[in-house]
Design a protein around this motif. Structure first.
Motif, PDB file in Angstrom:
ATOM      1  N   ARG A  13       1.014  -1.415   0.000  1.00 22.42           N
ATOM      2  CA  ARG A  13       0.692  -0.214   0.029  1.00 22.42           C
ATOM      3  C   ARG A  13       0.464   1.538   0.173  1.00 22.42           C
ATOM      4  N   ARG A  14       1.761   1.501   1.025  1.00 21.76           N
ATOM      5  CA  ARG A  14       2.937   2.167   1.404  1.00 21.76           C
ATOM      6  C   ARG A  14       3.419   2.573   0.048  1.00 21.76           C
ATOM      7  N   ARG A  15       4.021   1.615  -0.954  1.00 23.12           N
ATOM      8  CA  ARG A  15       4.554   1.964  -2.158  1.00 23.12           C
ATOM      9  C   ARG A  15       4.041   2.363  -3.409  1.00 23.12           C
ATOM     10  N   VAL A  16       3.075   2.138  -3.280  1.00 21.25           N
ATOM     11  CA  VAL A  16       2.181   2.023  -4.527  1.00 21.25           C
ATOM     12  C   VAL A  16       1.523   4.247  -3.622  1.00 21.25           C
ATOM     13  N   LEU A  17       1.839   4.177  -3.076  1.00 22.97           N
ATOM     14  CA  LEU A  17       0.451   4.858  -2.553  1.00 22.97           C
ATOM     15  C   LEU A  17       1.735   6.754  -3.029  1.00 22.97           C
ATOM     16  N   ASP A  36      -9.266   2.918  -5.716  1.00 27.68           N
ATOM     17  CA  ASP A  36      -9.836   2.626  -6.352  1.00 27.68           C
ATOM     18  C   ASP A  36      -9.127   1.743  -7.671  1.00 27.68           C
ATOM     19  N   ALA A  37      -7.731   1.699  -6.985  1.00 31.14           N
ATOM     20  CA  ALA A  37      -6.728   0.217  -7.891  1.00 31.14           C
ATOM     21  C   ALA A  37      -6.999  -0.900  -7.315  1.00 31.14           C
ATOM     22  N   ALA A  41      -9.314  -4.690  -8.360  1.00 31.34           N
ATOM     23  CA  ALA A  41      -8.471  -5.564  -8.246  1.00 31.34           C
ATOM     24  C   ALA A  41      -9.281  -6.689  -7.107  1.00 31.34           C
ATOM     25  N   THR A  42     -10.334  -5.930  -6.720  1.00 35.13           N
ATOM     26  CA  THR A  42     -11.301  -7.361  -6.157  1.00 35.13           C
ATOM     27  C   THR A  42     -12.284  -7.770  -7.076  1.00 35.13           C
ATOM     28  N   GLN A  43     -12.352  -6.853  -8.126  1.00 35.25           N
ATOM     29  CA  GLN A  43     -12.835  -6.970  -9.876  1.00 35.25           C
ATOM     30  C   GLN A  43     -12.893  -7.727  -9.692  1.00 35.25           C
ATOM     31  N   THR A  44     -11.075  -7.808 -10.384  1.00 32.57           N
ATOM     32  CA  THR A  44     -10.965  -8.801 -11.311  1.00 32.57           C
ATOM     33  C   THR A  44      -9.790  -9.709 -11.464  1.00 32.57           C
ATOM     34  N   TRP A  45      -8.998  -9.954  -9.921  1.00 29.91           N
ATOM     35  CA  TRP A  45      -8.558 -10.812  -9.702  1.00 29.91           C
ATOM     36  C   TRP A  45      -8.622 -12.011  -9.561  1.00 29.91           C
ATOM     37  N   PRO A  46     -10.006 -12.074  -9.290  1.00 34.30           N
ATOM     38  CA  PRO A  46     -10.549 -13.593  -9.611  1.00 34.30           C
ATOM     39  C   PRO A  46     -10.747 -13.984 -10.062  1.00 34.30           C
ATOM     40  N   TRP A  57       0.326  -3.572 -10.923  1.00 31.69           N
ATOM     41  CA  TRP A  57      -0.478  -3.532 -11.957  1.00 31.69           C
ATOM     42  C   TRP A  57      -1.556  -2.512 -10.752  1.00 31.69           C
ATOM     43  N   LEU A  58      -1.640  -2.573  -9.331  1.00 33.01           N
ATOM     44  CA  LEU A  58      -2.030  -1.579  -8.651  1.00 33.01           C
ATOM     45  C   LEU A  58      -1.358   0.124  -9.395  1.00 33.01           C
ATOM     46  N   ILE A  59       0.099   0.348  -9.617  1.00 36.42           N
ATOM     47  CA  ILE A  59       0.083   1.465  -9.599  1.00 36.42           C
ATOM     48  C   ILE A  59      -0.574   2.057 -11.007  1.00 36.42           C
ATOM     49  N   SER A  60      -0.478   1.099 -12.238  1.00 33.67           N
ATOM     50  CA  SER A  60      -1.128   1.578 -13.638  1.00 33.67           C
ATOM     51  C   SER A  60      -2.674   2.066 -13.526  1.00 33.67           C
TER      52      SER A  60
END
Length: 416
Positions: A13-17, A36-37, A41-46, A57-60
């Motif tokens: 979390r900290r690195r992405v933020l 939002d990212a 992820a909760t919608q896409t990764w499963p 992925w989260l940064i993008s």
């Protein structure tokens, strides 16, 4: 999948933020993008599986969702339209190793008051809620929220650069950064409130930041702070029993202490002392090293620890340092002279500080003033917001009011 996302949230979390703040240039927009990212992820990764590099992925994902949000705002403000266009033209989604350091130097910029620096850093880098920060510093929640909002606005209005200072500027910018890293470590090592004693992700992130800072600036106090954190972190596995109860320093199983971290921390203490520029963090690290060097609690060199606390009290006077020195004094000269020092602290500047009342209770118990000791422990209990600490204090009260007596020369969790 929820466990995986929780783990990634704690780890990345900290690195992405920090990277999103650098890319977007706006704290609030970056925080929205981060959430939002993770929602994406909760919608896409499963369905698609966890990506090989979740942070990237989260940064993008966060950047693209920020662009979408700015485009929707563009019909109302020209600034949003311009920023959306700039971000759309950029292809830089790369996290840089120094992004967390950039963030902490920005949060601790001299344009902000010390109180705002701490609040903003704990909110962004540590991820503490406004309520948690307010509880930690005994301040009303709206006051903390206002500090954070004003700090973000000040950084934006002053166009403060999101960067690590040049080497020549760094010493003058160092003190608030060291203070906030240490606060971050302490919140992870002994949380102010809640069901858990430890938040290892916070303490480990603070150590990582300290090591990064040391690589940039081999200053004696940076060495001292990193050493202090390593030597303290080394005892973490021994701080709770199997039921989660607090284990005092004197009672800890020292075979559980991390000898690798102790060796690394002790070596840094020696390096810091060799510079002859000895400051408060180095003195505290030297005290921690003495605790770590003792094979048993009985072999602790309390006389040397008392001497170091005496120097520390002159170098960086504070009620908490005075309290710790009094605890060390009790181990050298007995509880009576220590109680004479602790009582006015517990009734004065540390009246709202649970450890002060717990230390007073320890001295009263050692003097066999059991009813007064139980009363002091009750004051500590009323001030504690941490559940493991509360359980520990309740056990002490029960022991005092029953038939179980504690050993006469037991030190409180000084330095633990």
């Amino acid at each position: 999948m929820s466990d995986t996302l929780d783990s990634i949230w704690r780890r990345d979390r900290r690195r992405v933020l920090a990277t999103l703040i650098r890319l977007l240039g706006d704290f609030d927009l970056a925080e929205e993008a981060l959430h939002d990212a993770f929602l994406a992820a909760t919608q896409t990764w499963p369905q698609d599986g966890v990506p090989a590099n979740p942070a990237a992925w989260l940064i993008s994902a966060g950047r693209f969702r920020a662009i979408d949000k700015l485009r929707r705002r563009a019909r109302f403000t020209a600034a949003a339209a311009e920023l959306a266009l700039t971000l759309s033209d950029s292809t830089d989604d790369t996290a840089r190793p120094d992004d967390p350091l950039r963030l902490i130097f920005t949060c601790c910029h001299p344009a902000l008051s010390p109180e705002a620096q701490v609040a903003l850093t704990l909110r962004t880098l540590c991820g503490l809620t406004t309520e948690e920060i307010a509880r930690a510093f005994l301040v009303r929640t709206p006051t903390i929220a206002q500090r954070i909002t004003r700090a973000k606005a000040r950084l934006k209005d002053d166009r403060v650069p999101y960067d690590v200072p040049e080497p020549g500027e760094m010493p003058a910018r160092l003190d608030p950064v060291l203070r906030v890293i240490y606060l971050m470590f302490n919140e992870g090592y002994s949380a102010h409130a809640g069901p858990d004693l430890l938040r290892a992700d916070l303490s480990d992130q603070a150590i990582a930041l300290g090591r990064d800072l040391l690589a940039l600036l081999p200053d004696a106090e940076v060495m001292g702070l990193v050493a202090l954190m390593l030597l303290t972190r080394a005892r973490q596995a021994a701080r709770q029993d199997a039921e989660g109860a607090i284990v005092l320093l004197a009672d800890q199983d020292r075979s559980l202490w991390d000898r690798g971290l102790i060796a690394e921390g002790s070596a840094l203490v020696e390096r810091a002392f060799a510079t002859r520029q000895i400051g408060p963090y180095t003195l505290q690290a030297a005290i921690a090293a003495l605790h770590s060097a003792a094979a048993t609690a009985d072999q602790t060199d309390w006389a040397e620890i008392l001497a170091l606390y005496t120097v520390l009290l002159r170098a960086a006077p504070s009620p908490v340092v005075a309290l710790n020195r009094a605890v060390a004094l009790a181990m050298v000269q007995g509880p009576a002279p220590a109680l004479a020092l602790i009582a006015p602290l517990a009734q004065g500047p540390l009246e709202s500080y649970a450890p002060a009342h717990a230390a007073q209770a320890e001295m009263l118990e050692r003097l066999d003033r059991r009813a007064e000791a139980a009363s002091a422990f009750r004051k500590a209990l009323a001030l504690s917001a941490q559940e493991p600490e509360q359980r520990h204090i309740l056990r002490r009260i029960a022991a005092l009011e029953g038939t179980t007596a504690r050993p006469d020369a037991r030190a409180p969790d000084e330095g633990g």
